[in-house]
Design a protein around this motif. Structure first.
Motif, PDB file in Angstrom:
ATOM      1  N   LYS A  11       2.647   4.370   0.171  1.00  0.00           N
ATOM      2  CA  LYS A  11       2.070   3.832  -1.083  1.00  0.00           C
ATOM      3  C   LYS A  11       3.089   2.975  -1.839  1.00  0.00           C
ATOM      4  O   LYS A  11       2.768   2.388  -2.874  1.00  0.00           O
ATOM      5  CB  LYS A  11       1.579   4.977  -1.957  1.00  0.00           C
ATOM      6  CG  LYS A  11       0.438   5.727  -1.271  1.00  0.00           C
ATOM      7  CD  LYS A  11      -0.299   6.636  -2.233  1.00  0.00           C
ATOM      8  CE  LYS A  11      -1.574   7.125  -1.584  1.00  0.00           C
ATOM      9  NZ  LYS A  11      -1.603   8.561  -1.376  1.00  0.00           N
ATOM     10  N   ALA A  12       4.314   2.953  -1.349  1.00  0.00           N
ATOM     11  CA  ALA A  12       5.349   2.065  -1.894  1.00  0.00           C
ATOM     12  C   ALA A  12       5.912   1.264  -0.728  1.00  0.00           C
ATOM     13  O   ALA A  12       5.763   1.674   0.429  1.00  0.00           O
ATOM     14  CB  ALA A  12       6.445   2.887  -2.564  1.00  0.00           C
ATOM     15  N   PRO A  13       6.547   0.128  -1.010  1.00  0.00           N
ATOM     16  CA  PRO A  13       7.072  -0.675   0.095  1.00  0.00           C
ATOM     17  C   PRO A  13       8.060   0.121   0.941  1.00  0.00           C
ATOM     18  O   PRO A  13       8.853   0.904   0.409  1.00  0.00           O
ATOM     19  CB  PRO A  13       7.792  -1.827  -0.621  1.00  0.00           C
ATOM     20  CG  PRO A  13       7.168  -1.891  -1.973  1.00  0.00           C
ATOM     21  CD  PRO A  13       6.781  -0.494  -2.322  1.00  0.00           C
ATOM     22  N   ALA A  14       7.981  -0.090   2.233  1.00  0.00           N
ATOM     23  CA  ALA A  14       8.982   0.504   3.133  1.00  0.00           C
ATOM     24  C   ALA A  14      10.346  -0.078   2.786  1.00  0.00           C
ATOM     25  O   ALA A  14      10.453  -1.192   2.255  1.00  0.00           O
ATOM     26  CB  ALA A  14       8.614   0.175   4.573  1.00  0.00           C
ATOM     27  N   ILE A  35      11.775  -3.603  -5.625  1.00  0.00           N
ATOM     28  CA  ILE A  35      11.504  -4.992  -5.977  1.00  0.00           C
ATOM     29  C   ILE A  35       9.991  -5.187  -5.886  1.00  0.00           C
ATOM     30  O   ILE A  35       9.283  -4.307  -5.377  1.00  0.00           O
ATOM     31  CB  ILE A  35      12.316  -5.980  -5.099  1.00  0.00           C
ATOM     32  CG1 ILE A  35      12.018  -5.776  -3.616  1.00  0.00           C
ATOM     33  CG2 ILE A  35      13.801  -5.866  -5.399  1.00  0.00           C
ATOM     34  CD1 ILE A  35      12.645  -6.841  -2.717  1.00  0.00           C
ATOM     35  N   PRO A  36       9.456  -6.304  -6.400  1.00  0.00           N
ATOM     36  CA  PRO A  36       7.991  -6.431  -6.542  1.00  0.00           C
ATOM     37  C   PRO A  36       7.252  -6.773  -5.262  1.00  0.00           C
ATOM     38  O   PRO A  36       6.501  -7.757  -5.178  1.00  0.00           O
ATOM     39  CB  PRO A  36       7.846  -7.532  -7.592  1.00  0.00           C
ATOM     40  CG  PRO A  36       9.092  -8.306  -7.512  1.00  0.00           C
ATOM     41  CD  PRO A  36      10.173  -7.376  -7.099  1.00  0.00           C
ATOM     42  N   LEU A  37       7.446  -5.941  -4.254  1.00  0.00           N
ATOM     43  CA  LEU A  37       6.732  -6.133  -2.987  1.00  0.00           C
ATOM     44  C   LEU A  37       5.417  -5.391  -3.025  1.00  0.00           C
ATOM     45  O   LEU A  37       5.357  -4.236  -3.472  1.00  0.00           O
ATOM     46  CB  LEU A  37       7.570  -5.591  -1.829  1.00  0.00           C
ATOM     47  CG  LEU A  37       8.892  -6.284  -1.550  1.00  0.00           C
ATOM     48  CD1 LEU A  37       9.676  -5.514  -0.489  1.00  0.00           C
ATOM     49  CD2 LEU A  37       8.651  -7.720  -1.100  1.00  0.00           C
ATOM     50  N   ASN A  38       4.373  -6.032  -2.501  1.00  0.00           N
ATOM     51  CA  ASN A  38       3.118  -5.330  -2.251  1.00  0.00           C
ATOM     52  C   ASN A  38       3.364  -4.391  -1.071  1.00  0.00           C
ATOM     53  O   ASN A  38       3.894  -4.825  -0.036  1.00  0.00           O
ATOM     54  CB  ASN A  38       2.038  -6.366  -1.920  1.00  0.00           C
ATOM     55  CG  ASN A  38       0.734  -5.716  -1.517  1.00  0.00           C
ATOM     56  OD1 ASN A  38       0.659  -5.062  -0.473  1.00  0.00           O
ATOM     57  ND2 ASN A  38      -0.277  -5.916  -2.315  1.00  0.00           N
ATOM     58  N   VAL A  56       6.846  -3.536  -9.694  1.00  0.00           N
ATOM     59  CA  VAL A  56       8.048  -2.696  -9.538  1.00  0.00           C
ATOM     60  C   VAL A  56       7.782  -1.293 -10.084  1.00  0.00           C
ATOM     61  O   VAL A  56       8.074  -0.287  -9.420  1.00  0.00           O
ATOM     62  CB  VAL A  56       9.249  -3.354 -10.253  1.00  0.00           C
ATOM     63  CG1 VAL A  56      10.377  -2.346 -10.476  1.00  0.00           C
ATOM     64  CG2 VAL A  56       9.753  -4.548  -9.444  1.00  0.00           C
ATOM     65  N   PHE A  57       7.207  -1.194 -11.288  1.00  0.00           N
ATOM     66  CA  PHE A  57       6.986   0.142 -11.853  1.00  0.00           C
ATOM     67  C   PHE A  57       5.868   0.877 -11.110  1.00  0.00           C
ATOM     68  O   PHE A  57       5.909   2.109 -11.001  1.00  0.00           O
ATOM     69  CB  PHE A  57       6.726   0.057 -13.358  1.00  0.00           C
ATOM     70  CG  PHE A  57       7.973  -0.318 -14.112  1.00  0.00           C
ATOM     71  CD1 PHE A  57       9.095   0.490 -14.066  1.00  0.00           C
ATOM     72  CD2 PHE A  57       8.040  -1.496 -14.841  1.00  0.00           C
ATOM     73  CE1 PHE A  57      10.275   0.141 -14.721  1.00  0.00           C
ATOM     74  CE2 PHE A  57       9.203  -1.857 -15.507  1.00  0.00           C
ATOM     75  CZ  PHE A  57      10.325  -1.039 -15.443  1.00  0.00           C
ATOM     76  N   SER A  58       4.901   0.143 -10.597  1.00  0.00           N
ATOM     77  CA  SER A  58       3.870   0.762  -9.776  1.00  0.00           C
ATOM     78  C   SER A  58       4.495   1.340  -8.488  1.00  0.00           C
ATOM     79  O   SER A  58       4.171   2.461  -8.062  1.00  0.00           O
ATOM     80  CB  SER A  58       2.811  -0.307  -9.479  1.00  0.00           C
ATOM     81  OG  SER A  58       1.948   0.115  -8.496  1.00  0.00           O
ATOM     82  N   ASN A  59       5.404   0.590  -7.892  1.00  0.00           N
ATOM     83  CA  ASN A  59       6.090   1.085  -6.691  1.00  0.00           C
ATOM     84  C   ASN A  59       6.936   2.310  -7.019  1.00  0.00           C
ATOM     85  O   ASN A  59       6.926   3.305  -6.274  1.00  0.00           O
ATOM     86  CB  ASN A  59       6.980  -0.010  -6.095  1.00  0.00           C
ATOM     87  CG  ASN A  59       6.187  -1.159  -5.498  1.00  0.00           C
ATOM     88  OD1 ASN A  59       5.000  -1.040  -5.244  1.00  0.00           O
ATOM     89  ND2 ASN A  59       6.851  -2.282  -5.296  1.00  0.00           N
ATOM     90  N   LEU A  60       7.659   2.254  -8.126  1.00  0.00           N
ATOM     91  CA  LEU A  60       8.481   3.407  -8.519  1.00  0.00           C
ATOM     92  C   LEU A  60       7.598   4.626  -8.758  1.00  0.00           C
ATOM     93  O   LEU A  60       7.941   5.739  -8.360  1.00  0.00           O
ATOM     94  CB  LEU A  60       9.254   3.098  -9.814  1.00  0.00           C
ATOM     95  CG  LEU A  60      10.633   2.472  -9.700  1.00  0.00           C
ATOM     96  CD1 LEU A  60      11.230   2.324 -11.097  1.00  0.00           C
ATOM     97  CD2 LEU A  60      11.571   3.277  -8.808  1.00  0.00           C
ATOM     98  N   GLU A 120      14.388  -5.933 -10.388  1.00  0.00           N
ATOM     99  CA  GLU A 120      14.529  -4.719  -9.575  1.00  0.00           C
ATOM    100  C   GLU A 120      14.812  -3.559 -10.523  1.00  0.00           C
ATOM    101  O   GLU A 120      15.484  -3.741 -11.551  1.00  0.00           O
ATOM    102  CB  GLU A 120      15.676  -4.878  -8.560  1.00  0.00           C
ATOM    103  CG  GLU A 120      15.926  -3.628  -7.724  1.00  0.00           C
ATOM    104  CD  GLU A 120      16.865  -3.868  -6.535  1.00  0.00           C
ATOM    105  OE1 GLU A 120      17.114  -5.036  -6.179  1.00  0.00           O
ATOM    106  OE2 GLU A 120      17.336  -2.862  -5.974  1.00  0.00           O
ATOM    107  N   ALA A 121      14.301  -2.395 -10.201  1.00  0.00           N
ATOM    108  CA  ALA A 121      14.577  -1.196 -11.005  1.00  0.00           C
ATOM    109  C   ALA A 121      14.828  -0.027 -10.072  1.00  0.00           C
ATOM    110  O   ALA A 121      14.176   0.121  -9.040  1.00  0.00           O
ATOM    111  CB  ALA A 121      13.403  -0.888 -11.928  1.00  0.00           C
ATOM    112  N   GLU A 122      15.801   0.792 -10.438  1.00  0.00           N
ATOM    113  CA  GLU A 122      16.105   2.024  -9.693  1.00  0.00           C
ATOM    114  C   GLU A 122      16.406   3.099 -10.715  1.00  0.00           C
ATOM    115  O   GLU A 122      16.612   2.792 -11.896  1.00  0.00           O
ATOM    116  CB  GLU A 122      17.292   1.804  -8.749  1.00  0.00           C
ATOM    117  CG  GLU A 122      18.490   1.120  -9.382  1.00  0.00           C
ATOM    118  CD  GLU A 122      19.723   1.960  -9.522  1.00  0.00           C
ATOM    119  OE1 GLU A 122      19.628   3.175  -9.285  1.00  0.00           O
ATOM    120  OE2 GLU A 122      20.760   1.403  -9.900  1.00  0.00           O
ATOM    121  N   GLY A 123      16.400   4.334 -10.291  1.00  0.00           N
ATOM    122  CA  GLY A 123      16.633   5.362 -11.286  1.00  0.00           C
ATOM    123  C   GLY A 123      16.799   6.747 -10.714  1.00  0.00           C
ATOM    124  O   GLY A 123      16.912   6.939  -9.502  1.00  0.00           O
TER     125      GLY A 123
END
Ligand SMILES: C=C(N)C(=O)O
Length: 127
Positions: A11-14, A35-38, A56-60, A120-123
């Protein structure tokens, strides 16, 4: 003895390199940079900063959920922007995805990001 697990979700980018989407150690989850990858196409979603930040936040969020948490469990975020004039926009998008009390955060301007991303966001999440 620590309890360590790799988190993986489609459900998030590989991962696009030699890393895991997240690593969980006991109750703490280290979230790799998104990063904003589908997640399906693995392409950057848009050239628009706000749409990139939403992705990005949807992926996170998807990675948090794969680790049995949510965005509200994030205690620290590090944000990387290729143009700090997008600072106001990223605050607006964060207010869409996060509720108060907001996580601790750093926001840093950088020269370049992978795949030409603007953001890009990480946390770190504690569940
Ligand atoms: C996109 C990444 N998180 C990376 O290349 O490390």
């Amino acid at each position: 003895m620590t309890n360590r697990a790799v988190i993986k979700t489609d459900k998030a980018p590989a991962a696009i390199g030699s890393y895991s989407q997240a690593v969980k150690v006991d109750n703490t989850v280290y979230l790799s940079g998104q990063i904003p990858l589908n997640p399906q196409s693995m392409e950057i979603v848009s050239s628009d900063f706000t749409e990139q930040a939403r992705q990005v936040f949807s992926n996170l969020r998807a990675v948090c959920e794969a680790a049995n948490g949510s965005l509200s469990h994030i205690v620290k975020l590090n944000l990387y922007l290729t143009d700090l004039s997008d600072f106001a926009a990223v605050n607006e998008v964060m207010a869409e995805f996060f509720e108060q009390p907001y996580p601790a955060r750093a926001a840093v301007g950088v020269k370049e990001l992978p795949k030409g991303a603007l953001f890009e966001a990480e946390g770190v999440m504690v569940i």
